[in-house]
Design an enzyme around this catalytic site. Structure first.
Site, PDB file in Angstrom:
ATOM      1  N   GLN A  40     -19.238   9.834 -11.197  1.00 29.52           N
ATOM      2  CA  GLN A  40     -20.335  10.282 -10.338  1.00 29.52           C
ATOM      3  C   GLN A  40     -20.041  11.604  -9.632  1.00 29.52           C
ATOM      4  OE1 GLN A  40     -21.614   8.073  -6.501  1.00 29.52           O
ATOM      5  NE2 GLN A  40     -23.323   7.953  -7.913  1.00 29.52           N
ATOM      6  N   HIS A  85     -21.358  13.842  -6.629  1.00 22.33           N
ATOM      7  CA  HIS A  85     -22.209  13.775  -5.437  1.00 22.33           C
ATOM      8  C   HIS A  85     -22.812  15.161  -5.259  1.00 22.33           C
ATOM      9  CE1 HIS A  85     -23.523  13.203  -1.347  1.00 22.33           C
ATOM     10  NE2 HIS A  85     -23.104  11.955  -1.352  1.00 22.33           N
ATOM     11  N   ASN A 118     -23.727   1.505  -1.894  1.00 26.47           N
ATOM     12  CA  ASN A 118     -23.451   0.214  -2.536  1.00 26.47           C
ATOM     13  C   ASN A 118     -21.958  -0.058  -2.684  1.00 26.47           C
ATOM     14  OD1 ASN A 118     -25.898  -0.988  -2.817  1.00 26.47           O
ATOM     15  ND2 ASN A 118     -26.213  -0.464  -4.959  1.00 26.47           N
ATOM     16  N   SER A 147       0.835  -1.210   0.000  1.00 24.14           N
ATOM     17  CA  SER A 147       0.000   0.000   0.000  1.00 24.14           C
ATOM     18  C   SER A 147       0.866   1.255   0.000  1.00 24.14           C
ATOM     19  CB  SER A 147      -0.894   0.001   1.249  1.00 24.14           C
ATOM     20  OG  SER A 147      -1.606   1.214   1.317  1.00 24.14           O
ATOM     21  N   LEU A 197     -16.940  15.912   1.569  1.00 21.85           N
ATOM     22  CA  LEU A 197     -18.296  15.408   1.388  1.00 21.85           C
ATOM     23  C   LEU A 197     -19.179  15.633   2.605  1.00 21.85           C
ATOM     24  CD1 LEU A 197     -20.116  13.449  -0.417  1.00 21.85           C
ATOM     25  CD2 LEU A 197     -19.435  11.718   1.215  1.00 21.85           C
ATOM     26  N   ARG A 234     -28.099  10.191  -7.126  1.00 23.62           N
ATOM     27  CA  ARG A 234     -27.094  11.260  -7.180  1.00 23.62           C
ATOM     28  C   ARG A 234     -26.967  11.910  -8.549  1.00 23.62           C
ATOM     29  NH1 ARG A 234     -22.425   8.235  -3.597  1.00 23.62           N
ATOM     30  NH2 ARG A 234     -23.616   8.393  -1.673  1.00 23.62           N
ATOM     31  N   HIS A 267     -17.048  12.397  -7.132  1.00 23.53           N
ATOM     32  CA  HIS A 267     -17.058  11.540  -5.956  1.00 23.53           C
ATOM     33  C   HIS A 267     -16.578  10.121  -6.228  1.00 23.53           C
ATOM     34  CE1 HIS A 267     -18.281  10.169  -2.042  1.00 23.53           C
ATOM     35  NE2 HIS A 267     -19.203   9.358  -2.522  1.00 23.53           N
ATOM     36  N   ARG A 285     -23.853   4.808  -9.641  1.00 15.51           N
ATOM     37  CA  ARG A 285     -23.884   3.993  -8.412  1.00 15.51           C
ATOM     38  C   ARG A 285     -24.873   4.567  -7.417  1.00 15.51           C
ATOM     39  NH1 ARG A 285     -21.345   4.305  -3.228  1.00 15.51           N
ATOM     40  NH2 ARG A 285     -20.053   6.086  -3.795  1.00 15.51           N
ATOM     41  N   PHE A 305     -31.419   5.872   1.978  1.00 15.19           N
ATOM     42  CA  PHE A 305     -30.373   6.403   1.103  1.00 15.19           C
ATOM     43  C   PHE A 305     -30.974   6.627  -0.282  1.00 15.19           C
ATOM     44  CE2 PHE A 305     -25.625   6.776   1.233  1.00 15.19           C
ATOM     45  CZ  PHE A 305     -25.515   7.105   2.555  1.00 15.19           C
ATOM     46  N   GLU A 334     -24.689  11.554   2.097  1.00 13.23           N
ATOM     47  CA  GLU A 334     -26.084  11.403   1.704  1.00 13.23           C
ATOM     48  C   GLU A 334     -26.946  11.074   2.926  1.00 13.23           C
ATOM     49  OE1 GLU A 334     -26.483   9.834  -2.181  1.00 13.23           O
ATOM     50  OE2 GLU A 334     -27.922   8.358  -1.483  1.00 13.23           O
ATOM     51  N   GLY A 371     -22.838   4.872   4.992  1.00 12.17           N
ATOM     52  CA  GLY A 371     -23.226   3.521   5.332  1.00 12.17           C
ATOM     53  C   GLY A 371     -23.110   2.538   4.195  1.00 12.17           C
TER      54      GLY A 371
HETATM   55  C1  LIG Z   1     -15.681  11.004   1.292  1.00  8.68           C
HETATM   56  C2  LIG Z   1     -16.238   9.703   0.808  1.00  8.68           C
HETATM   57  C3  LIG Z   1     -17.343   9.154   1.429  1.00  8.68           C
HETATM   58  C4  LIG Z   1     -17.866   7.946   0.981  1.00  8.68           C
HETATM   59  N1  LIG Z   1     -18.948   7.405   1.614  1.00  8.68           N
HETATM   60  C5  LIG Z   1     -19.423   6.210   1.213  1.00  8.68           C
HETATM   61  C6  LIG Z   1     -20.515   5.592   1.900  1.00  8.68           C
HETATM   62  O1  LIG Z   1     -21.031   6.098   2.896  1.00  8.68           O
HETATM   63  N2  LIG Z   1     -20.967   4.403   1.445  1.00  8.68           N
HETATM   64  C7  LIG Z   1     -20.409   3.775   0.347  1.00  8.68           C
HETATM   65  O2  LIG Z   1     -20.871   2.688  -0.010  1.00  8.68           O
HETATM   66  N3  LIG Z   1     -19.369   4.323  -0.299  1.00  8.68           N
HETATM   67  C8  LIG Z   1     -18.854   5.515   0.102  1.00  8.68           C
HETATM   68  N4  LIG Z   1     -17.792   6.068  -0.563  1.00  8.68           N
HETATM   69  C9  LIG Z   1     -17.114   5.289  -1.600  1.00  8.68           C
HETATM   70  C10 LIG Z   1     -16.232   4.226  -0.957  1.00  8.68           C
HETATM   71  O3  LIG Z   1     -15.762   4.676   0.281  1.00  8.68           O
HETATM   72  C11 LIG Z   1     -15.037   3.865  -1.820  1.00  8.68           C
HETATM   73  O4  LIG Z   1     -15.445   3.581  -3.127  1.00  8.68           O
HETATM   74  C12 LIG Z   1     -14.338   2.639  -1.258  1.00  8.68           C
HETATM   75  O5  LIG Z   1     -14.051   2.807   0.109  1.00  8.68           O
HETATM   76  C13 LIG Z   1     -13.069   2.305  -2.007  1.00  8.68           C
HETATM   77  O6  LIG Z   1     -12.416   1.249  -1.349  1.00  8.68           O
HETATM   78  P1  LIG Z   1     -11.198   0.491  -2.016  1.00  8.68           P
HETATM   79  O7  LIG Z   1     -10.732  -0.522  -1.065  1.00  8.68           O
HETATM   80  O8  LIG Z   1     -11.576   0.071  -3.380  1.00  8.68           O
HETATM   81  O9  LIG Z   1     -10.092   1.646  -2.185  1.00  8.68           O
HETATM   82  P2  LIG Z   1      -9.417   2.618  -1.106  1.00  8.68           P
HETATM   83  O10 LIG Z   1     -10.012   2.542   0.222  1.00  8.68           O
HETATM   84  O11 LIG Z   1      -9.330   3.926  -1.791  1.00  8.68           O
HETATM   85  O12 LIG Z   1      -7.956   1.996  -0.968  1.00  8.68           O
HETATM   86  C14 LIG Z   1      -7.029   2.018  -2.036  1.00  8.68           C
HETATM   87  C15 LIG Z   1      -5.736   1.402  -1.577  1.00  8.68           C
HETATM   88  O13 LIG Z   1      -4.860   1.269  -2.687  1.00  8.68           O
HETATM   89  C16 LIG Z   1      -3.576   1.720  -2.345  1.00  8.68           C
HETATM   90  N5  LIG Z   1      -2.909   2.176  -3.566  1.00  8.68           N
HETATM   91  C17 LIG Z   1      -3.376   2.957  -4.566  1.00  8.68           C
HETATM   92  N6  LIG Z   1      -2.453   3.125  -5.507  1.00  8.68           N
HETATM   93  C18 LIG Z   1      -1.357   2.423  -5.108  1.00  8.68           C
HETATM   94  C19 LIG Z   1      -0.067   2.201  -5.642  1.00  8.68           C
HETATM   95  N7  LIG Z   1       0.331   2.748  -6.797  1.00  8.68           N
HETATM   96  N8  LIG Z   1       0.792   1.442  -4.944  1.00  8.68           N
HETATM   97  C20 LIG Z   1       0.455   0.890  -3.756  1.00  8.68           C
HETATM   98  N9  LIG Z   1      -0.756   1.068  -3.202  1.00  8.68           N
HETATM   99  C21 LIG Z   1      -1.647   1.812  -3.883  1.00  8.68           C
HETATM  100  C22 LIG Z   1      -3.811   2.810  -1.326  1.00  8.68           C
HETATM  101  O14 LIG Z   1      -2.673   2.986  -0.516  1.00  8.68           O
HETATM  102  C23 LIG Z   1      -4.984   2.228  -0.535  1.00  8.68           C
HETATM  103  O15 LIG Z   1      -4.528   1.363   0.479  1.00  8.68           O
HETATM  104  C24 LIG Z   1     -17.262   7.283  -0.130  1.00  8.68           C
HETATM  105  C25 LIG Z   1     -16.156   7.837  -0.746  1.00  8.68           C
HETATM  106  C26 LIG Z   1     -15.664   9.040  -0.306  1.00  8.68           C
HETATM  107  C27 LIG Z   1     -14.497   9.636  -1.054  1.00  8.68           C
END
Ligand SMILES: Cc1cc2nc3c(=O)[nH]c(=O)nc-3n(C[C@H](O)[C@H](O)[C@H](O)COP(=O)(O)OP(=O)(O)OC[C@H]3O[C@@H](n4cnc5c(N)ncnc54)[C@H](O)[C@@H]3O)c2cc1C
Length: 583
Positions: A231, A233, A393, A37, A243, A286, A354, A389, A117, A246, A52
């Site tokens: 998307q 938001h 979800n 990471s 943010l 959204r 978003h 989305r 939601f 929602e 959520g």
């Molecule tokens: C402010 C905010 C609020 C949100 N609220 C909601 C919600 O309430 N409900 C919902 O369903 N969704 C929500 N979302 C969307 C959701 O949170 C994200 O889509 C989701 O958490 C993404 O998870 P992930 O594990 O795919 O990626 P992330 O949690 O973004 O993790 C990505 C990982 O990849 C690693 N990485 C990236 N590039 C590299 C690289 N080159 N080398 C090594 N490591 C790398 C990073 O270090 C990190 O560990 C929200 C998003 C935001 C921005």
């Protein structure tokens, strides 16, 4: 080059990466896992999720309802076989999190509480106040620690996938503390690198969301799917783009224009009612709500501020007690970042980039077309989100498909992927190092990272924002192609090796330019309006020609190649998306 040999390498330690790692460790504790990471896991963007995660749990709800809301919310661009897996599995995943210690908010009876939601027919979003992502990520992180087979490589920046004869056998990564590149020689790789919202200037996304994993897979030969679907938001704070969940509207907040008028009632989203109706007005999806802001702006009914046009989010009628209990972080964010107290004041907000519906093309098993390469979470497109989305979800998606990716990677390396290809991989790693060295050692560049990044940001916002046209998209494509060509003229000024952020930002810009190009070109070719992709010159959805996934392929040349893939329909034939009135 130093080589770390492992059974499975996972790029990304956010929600998807941690869930995948746990699934591998549970399936076979003897397998070694390298969890890579670029930030410490708890700094991954999942931690920022507020509102959520949706999953059927209450007696008035049904799996079919969640299926239908998701498919219709995605304007029928979703693959329905994947949605079926998702809606059937997510209640089990959320319950599992409960058993691992996730402190879900409760009803007075002690049962898990749910909140409404956007676009959901019934209340089905599980939450932990407005810090759901923090609690989910923490739960996954603390669970992952109990498995000795999960070895963490925090603050390692992955650069390239090793692919030979259609098979992935590893990934290279720079240890940021020393600047040394290392090879992770693996039997299978899972990409869980999150989204790339930072290609736009105004975004809720953390600064690490630069689409690295998408670009890595793309350059290695995996098509990126449906990238034009970005998307917005509807409720981002001015200046920072932070943010406001929602969950605010879920709890009953209103959107009002400069006249204090709940303008959504003018856009076929239902009428104001004493008790907010689900799928109506502020609880619409959204894409629609962000588009309504744009319409209000055209009508001159938004509020002019030095930071752009705004409307207001009105939470005052919810009362201090409820706000403290349900939305404490929202109160904090408004007070700290814009000096507004939602208990007594209107909060200025505007739409903000978003989430990316598109991503690395995978099948229902989280497998990419390259053997041994899997992807899950926001970087992937499986696709359950289609053209838009539904809020809440995504957290579910990363749990369900993170676990599926982990389990399927295990199956693969027990069969076809049993051998480690060491010799070929070492050669590929040397090529990857040469690519990065060329960027690092260049001394005579005429372009700056910040300059190109800013141009890319404004080009996308101007040409590929909430509403799009052929003429504007053509300009955006030409400009992005040009900026991408000029990237070869960037030089890294800082030649030191310890935590060289200059080098990392330069590599991230390279990823973002690949991602930006797929967004702009995909949007230009999609001559219809669907979900978050709205074309003023093609205002209608066109199922005859475009009920298809856009597949963008890396060519090594100046522009990508695009072709299309049929959408998988199981039980729900495309129909009108109806909100705020009876279906
Ligand atoms: C402010 C905010 C609020 C949100 N609220 C909601 C919600 O309430 N409900 C919902 O369903 N969704 C929500 N979302 C969307 C959701 O949170 C994200 O889509 C989701 O958490 C993404 O998870 P992930 O594990 O795919 O990626 P992330 O949690 O973004 O993790 C990505 C990982 O990849 C690693 N990485 C990236 N590039 C590299 C690289 N080159 N080398 C090594 N490591 C790398 C990073 O270090 C990190 O560990 C929200 C998003 C935001 C921005």
């Amino acid at each position: 080059m130093e080589t770390i040999t492992t059974d499975i390498a996972i790029v990304g330690a956010g929600g998807a990466g941690l869930r995948a790692a746990i699934a591998v460790a549970e399936a076979d504790p003897s397998l070694s896992i390298a969890l890579i990471s670029k930030v410490y896991p708890m700094r991954s963007h999942t931690v920022a999720a507020e509102g959520g995660a949706a999953g059927v749990i209450k007696s008035d709800d049904k799996i079919e309802y969640h299926f239908h809301d998701t498919v219709a919310g995605g304007d029928w661009l979703t693959d329905q076989d994947a949605v079926e897996v998702f809606v059937n599995t997510i209640p089990k995943e959320l319950t599992r999190l409960e058993h691992w210690g996730c402190p879900w908010s409760r009803e007075a009876s002690g049962k898990v509480a749910v909140r409404p939601f956007g676009g959901m027919k019934v209340m089905r979003t599980w939450f932990a106040a407005d810090k759901t992502g923090f609690h989910i990520l923490h739960t996954l992180f603390q669970t992952s620690i109990k498995y000795p087979s999960i070895k963490r490589f925090d603050e390692y920046y992955s650069t390239d996938l090793m692919v030979e004869n259609g098979r992935c056998t590893g990934v290279t990564a720079i240890e940021m503390r020393t600047g040394i590149m290392k090879l992770f020689n693996a039997k299978a790789v899972i990409i869980c690198s999150g989204g790339g919202g930072k290609v736009f200037p105004f975004s809720t996304n953390g600064s690490i969301k630069t689409g690295d994993g998408m670009a890595m897979a793309y350059r290695a030969g995996v098509p990126l799917k449906d990238m034009e679907f970005v998307q917005y938001h509807p409720t981002g704070l001015p200046i920072t783009g932070i943010l406001l969940t929602e969950g605010c509207r879920g709890e009953g907040a209103y959107l009002v224009n400069k006249d204090g008028y709940r303008y959504l009632q003018d856009y076929d989203l239902g009428k104001p009612e004493p008790t907010p109706r689900l799928k109506s007005m502020e609880l619409g999806p959204r894409d629609r709500l962000s588009q309504c802001f744009w319409q209000e702006q055209r009508k001159g009914r938004t509020i002019k501020t030095p930071h752009g046009d705004m409307v207001h989010l009105d939470l005052r009628h919810l009362g201090e007690k409820k706000l403290n209990e349900r939305l404490p972080m929202v109160l904090d964010l408004c007070r700290s970042y814009i000096g507004v107290d939602p208990v007594t004041q209107l909060v200025p907000i505007r739409p903000v980039v978003h989430y990316m519906m598109g991503g690395i093309h995978t099948d229902i098993n989280a497998a990419t077309p390259i053997k041994g390469l899997y992807a899950a979470g926001e970087c992937a497109c499986v696709s359950i989100n289609g053209a838009n989305r539904l809020g809440s979800n995504s957290l579910g998606e990363l749990l369900v498909f993170g676990a599926i990716a982990g389990r399927n990677a295990v199956e693969y390396i027990k069969g076809e992927g049993r051998d480690l290809n060491a010799a070929g991989t070492t050669k590929l790693a040397a090529d990857a190092k040469a690519r990065v060295d060329a960027i690092f050692t260049k001394t005579s560049g005429t372009e700056s990272v910040s300059g190109l990044r800013k141009e890319m940001n404004t080009t996308l916002e101007d040409g590929a924002g909430i509403y799009r046209t052929e003429a504007e998209l053509k300009v955006a494509c030409d400009k992005i192609d040009g900026i991408r060509a000029r990237y070869s003229q960037v030089s890294v000024k800082d030649k030191s090796s310890v935590f060289n952020t200059d080098l990392i930002y330069t590599l991230e810009l390279g990823s973002m330019l690949d991602v930006a190009q797929t967004i702009a070109h995909g949007a230009l070719q999609r001559k219809e309006s669907r979900g978050s992709h709205q074309r003023l010159d093609y205002p209608k959805r066109d199922d005859v020609n475009f009920l298809k996934h856009t597949m963008t392929h890396y060519t090594g040349g100046a522009t990508p190649r695009i072709d299309y893939l049929d959408v998988k329909i199981t039980t729900s034939q495309p129909a009108e998306r109806i909100y705020g009135r009876d279906e």
